[in-house]
Design a protein around this motif. Structure first.
Motif, PDB file in Angstrom:
ATOM      1  N   ALA A  63      54.038  35.351  30.588  1.00  0.00           N
ATOM      2  CA  ALA A  63      52.678  34.705  30.893  1.00  0.00           C
ATOM      3  C   ALA A  63      52.254  34.927  32.447  1.00  0.00           C
ATOM      4  N   PRO A  64      51.271  35.179  32.519  1.00  0.00           N
ATOM      5  CA  PRO A  64      49.941  35.434  31.730  1.00  0.00           C
ATOM      6  C   PRO A  64      50.227  37.045  30.802  1.00  0.00           C
ATOM      7  N   GLY A  65      49.528  36.535  29.551  1.00  0.00           N
ATOM      8  CA  GLY A  65      49.949  38.593  28.872  1.00  0.00           C
ATOM      9  C   GLY A  65      48.335  38.653  29.106  1.00  0.00           C
ATOM     10  N   ILE A  66      48.020  40.015  29.670  1.00  0.00           N
ATOM     11  CA  ILE A  66      47.496  41.126  29.795  1.00  0.00           C
ATOM     12  C   ILE A  66      47.437  42.424  29.057  1.00  0.00           C
ATOM     13  N   CYS A  67      45.655  42.785  28.336  1.00  0.00           N
ATOM     14  CA  CYS A  67      46.204  43.307  26.957  1.00  0.00           C
ATOM     15  C   CYS A  67      46.081  45.235  28.139  1.00  0.00           C
ATOM     16  N   GLY A  68      45.682  46.396  27.495  1.00  0.00           N
ATOM     17  CA  GLY A  68      46.224  47.238  28.046  1.00  0.00           C
ATOM     18  C   GLY A  68      44.931  47.541  28.838  1.00  0.00           C
ATOM     19  N   GLN A  69      43.632  46.876  28.549  1.00  0.00           N
ATOM     20  CA  GLN A  69      42.271  47.977  28.374  1.00  0.00           C
ATOM     21  C   GLN A  69      42.058  47.486  29.508  1.00  0.00           C
ATOM     22  N   CYS A  70      42.244  45.891  29.858  1.00  0.00           N
ATOM     23  CA  CYS A  70      42.110  45.290  31.305  1.00  0.00           C
ATOM     24  C   CYS A  70      43.080  45.425  32.587  1.00  0.00           C
ATOM     25  N   LEU A  71      44.287  46.315  32.393  1.00  0.00           N
ATOM     26  CA  LEU A  71      45.460  47.014  32.929  1.00  0.00           C
ATOM     27  C   LEU A  71      44.278  47.878  33.986  1.00  0.00           C
ATOM     28  N   PHE A  72      44.115  49.177  32.533  1.00  0.00           N
ATOM     29  CA  PHE A  72      43.476  50.024  33.136  1.00  0.00           C
ATOM     30  C   PHE A  72      42.733  49.749  33.945  1.00  0.00           C
ATOM     31  N   SER A  73      41.225  48.684  33.273  1.00  0.00           N
ATOM     32  CA  SER A  73      40.439  48.765  34.157  1.00  0.00           C
ATOM     33  C   SER A  73      39.653  47.365  33.838  1.00  0.00           C
ATOM     34  N   PRO A  74      39.804  46.916  34.546  1.00  0.00           N
ATOM     35  CA  PRO A  74      39.497  45.233  34.755  1.00  0.00           C
ATOM     36  C   PRO A  74      38.101  45.139  34.994  1.00  0.00           C
ATOM     37  N   PRO A  75      37.414  43.726  33.969  1.00  0.00           N
ATOM     38  CA  PRO A  75      36.102  43.262  33.923  1.00  0.00           C
ATOM     39  C   PRO A  75      36.003  42.421  34.851  1.00  0.00           C
ATOM     40  N   PRO A  76      34.762  42.802  35.152  1.00  0.00           N
ATOM     41  CA  PRO A  76      34.173  42.139  36.029  1.00  0.00           C
ATOM     42  C   PRO A  76      34.550  39.761  36.318  1.00  0.00           C
ATOM     43  N   PHE A  77      34.947  39.598  34.751  1.00  0.00           N
ATOM     44  CA  PHE A  77      35.178  38.784  35.286  1.00  0.00           C
ATOM     45  C   PHE A  77      37.161  38.474  35.713  1.00  0.00           C
ATOM     46  N   HIS A  78      37.104  37.457  35.562  1.00  0.00           N
ATOM     47  CA  HIS A  78      38.532  36.458  36.384  1.00  0.00           C
ATOM     48  C   HIS A  78      39.516  36.393  34.375  1.00  0.00           C
ATOM     49  N   ARG A  79      38.758  35.548  34.505  1.00  0.00           N
ATOM     50  CA  ARG A  79      39.137  35.291  32.834  1.00  0.00           C
ATOM     51  C   ARG A  79      38.979  34.626  31.584  1.00  0.00           C
ATOM     52  N   VAL A  80      38.400  34.674  30.596  1.00  0.00           N
ATOM     53  CA  VAL A  80      38.132  34.530  29.331  1.00  0.00           C
ATOM     54  C   VAL A  80      38.541  33.136  28.700  1.00  0.00           C
ATOM     55  N   ILE A  81      38.166  32.293  28.132  1.00  0.00           N
ATOM     56  CA  ILE A  81      38.373  31.429  27.228  1.00  0.00           C
ATOM     57  C   ILE A  81      38.142  30.968  25.801  1.00  0.00           C
ATOM     58  N   ALA A  82      38.731  31.755  25.220  1.00  0.00           N
ATOM     59  CA  ALA A  82      37.631  31.798  23.517  1.00  0.00           C
ATOM     60  C   ALA A  82      39.103  30.549  22.804  1.00  0.00           C
ATOM     61  N   PRO A  83      39.563  30.081  22.709  1.00  0.00           N
ATOM     62  CA  PRO A  83      40.163  29.054  20.976  1.00  0.00           C
ATOM     63  C   PRO A  83      40.332  29.800  19.699  1.00  0.00           C
ATOM     64  N   TRP A  84      39.089  30.230  20.094  1.00  0.00           N
ATOM     65  CA  TRP A  84      39.333  30.782  18.290  1.00  0.00           C
ATOM     66  C   TRP A  84      39.418  31.902  17.934  1.00  0.00           C
ATOM     67  N   LEU A  85      39.248  32.597  17.239  1.00  0.00           N
ATOM     68  CA  LEU A  85      39.172  33.913  17.061  1.00  0.00           C
ATOM     69  C   LEU A  85      37.764  33.861  15.811  1.00  0.00           C
ATOM     70  N   TYR A  86      37.466  34.476  15.754  1.00  0.00           N
ATOM     71  CA  TYR A  86      35.943  34.909  14.900  1.00  0.00           C
ATOM     72  C   TYR A  86      36.153  35.335  13.635  1.00  0.00           C
ATOM     73  N   SER A  87      36.648  34.424  12.853  1.00  0.00           N
ATOM     74  CA  SER A  87      36.788  34.561  11.164  1.00  0.00           C
ATOM     75  C   SER A  87      35.774  33.997  10.504  1.00  0.00           C
ATOM     76  N   GLU A  88      35.938  34.041   9.678  1.00  0.00           N
ATOM     77  CA  GLU A  88      34.577  34.010   8.521  1.00  0.00           C
ATOM     78  C   GLU A  88      34.320  32.507   8.508  1.00  0.00           C
ATOM     79  N   GLN A  89      34.982  31.546   8.391  1.00  0.00           N
ATOM     80  CA  GLN A  89      34.798  30.750   8.984  1.00  0.00           C
ATOM     81  C   GLN A  89      33.644  30.064  10.528  1.00  0.00           C
ATOM     82  N   MET A  90      34.221  30.364  11.079  1.00  0.00           N
ATOM     83  CA  MET A  90      33.905  30.478  12.029  1.00  0.00           C
ATOM     84  C   MET A  90      32.846  31.066  12.011  1.00  0.00           C
TER      85      MET A  90
END
Length: 245
Positions: A63-90
């Motif tokens: 808590a919280p989990g951080i992906c390898g890409q963000c650990l290696f090269s952090p983006p210029p934003f601090h956090r993303v809130i994206a509660p849904w996946l971009y699935s077929e329905q969405m």
């Protein structure tokens, strides 16, 4: 919802019943999406705290989990809130809203975001991703700005947060990014945004529909941090999964 609101909703549903935009049957709800079809939309509960890319459940246990890409090269934003996946329905809902002018879907999409995001807010400004004036003229609306205003009207805790649609200016038209790789998207957006005024020491939320590679959000975040923002979040409806997932 108050008893009066429930009574009004029931009356309107009786007079003008909503049909589900996905299956075409009566939704029996305030919005044009039935409960069964909503259950088919994939949430994004186990994701990177920094970029919202889906993570294996075992990795998300930290808590919280951080992906390898963000650990290696952090983006210029601090956090993303994206509660849904971009699935077929969405994807279908967002494409109808964004490209076919179905702005009546704005309350539904805002409701889907609010259902999965806790009632808390620590930002000072909501900033929709700006469209170049030509694209705004062609489309007739900025879907990110519509989403900002709907979120504010639907959640009292957000009502006092100003929307700043003209703080960042899209100074040149960029090519449509669908089909581009991450590197191409970064090059496409280089120098695309300019801040019209400072936002010294502010906490801001960039509002968009979908986060794919994060190139647009990153370009916006760099512009805002150069203008003095001390904390930049990205609020979007959905996150695309990693390639191959």
């Amino acid at each position: 919802m108050s008893q009066v609101d429930k009574a009004v909703t029931a009356l309107l549903d009786g007079l003008f019943p909503n049909t589900c935009i996905l299956c075409g049957l009566r939704s029996y709800r305030q919005f044009p999406l039935c409960a069964d079809c909503q259950a088919d939309i994939q949430p994004n509960p186990d994701c990177c705290h920094r970029c919202a890319i889906p993570l294996p459940r075992i990795s998300a246990a930290s808590a919280p989990g951080i992906c390898g890409q963000c650990l290696f090269s952090p983006p210029p934003f601090h956090r993303v809130i994206a509660p849904w996946l971009y699935s077929e329905q969405m994807a279908y809902l967002i494409q109808r809203w964004k490209f076919e002018g179905e702005i009546r879907l704005t309350p539904l999409l805002a409701s889907l975001w609010l259902q999965r995001v806790p009632e808390r807010s620590r930002v000072d400004l909501l900033i929709p991703i700006p469209l170049h004036w030509r694209r705004l003229w062609q489309r007739g609306f900025n879907q990110s700005e519509l989403l900002c205003h709907q979120l504010r009207s639907a959640r009292p805790a957000l009502a006092s947060i100003p929307v700043a649609p003209r703080l960042v200016y899209r100074q040149r038209a960029t090519a449509a990014q669908s089909g581009m790789g991450a590197g191409q998207r970064l090059g496409n957006l280089a120098g695309a945004f300019t801040a019209r005024r400072s936002c010294d020491n502010l906490r801001v939320a960039i509002v968009d529909d979908v986060l794919t590679t994060g190139a647009t959000a990153a370009a916006m975040a760099r512009t805002l941090r150069t203008a003095g923002a001390r904390h930049v979040e990205v609020w979007c409806l959905a996150r695309t999964p990693a390639p191959g997932d």
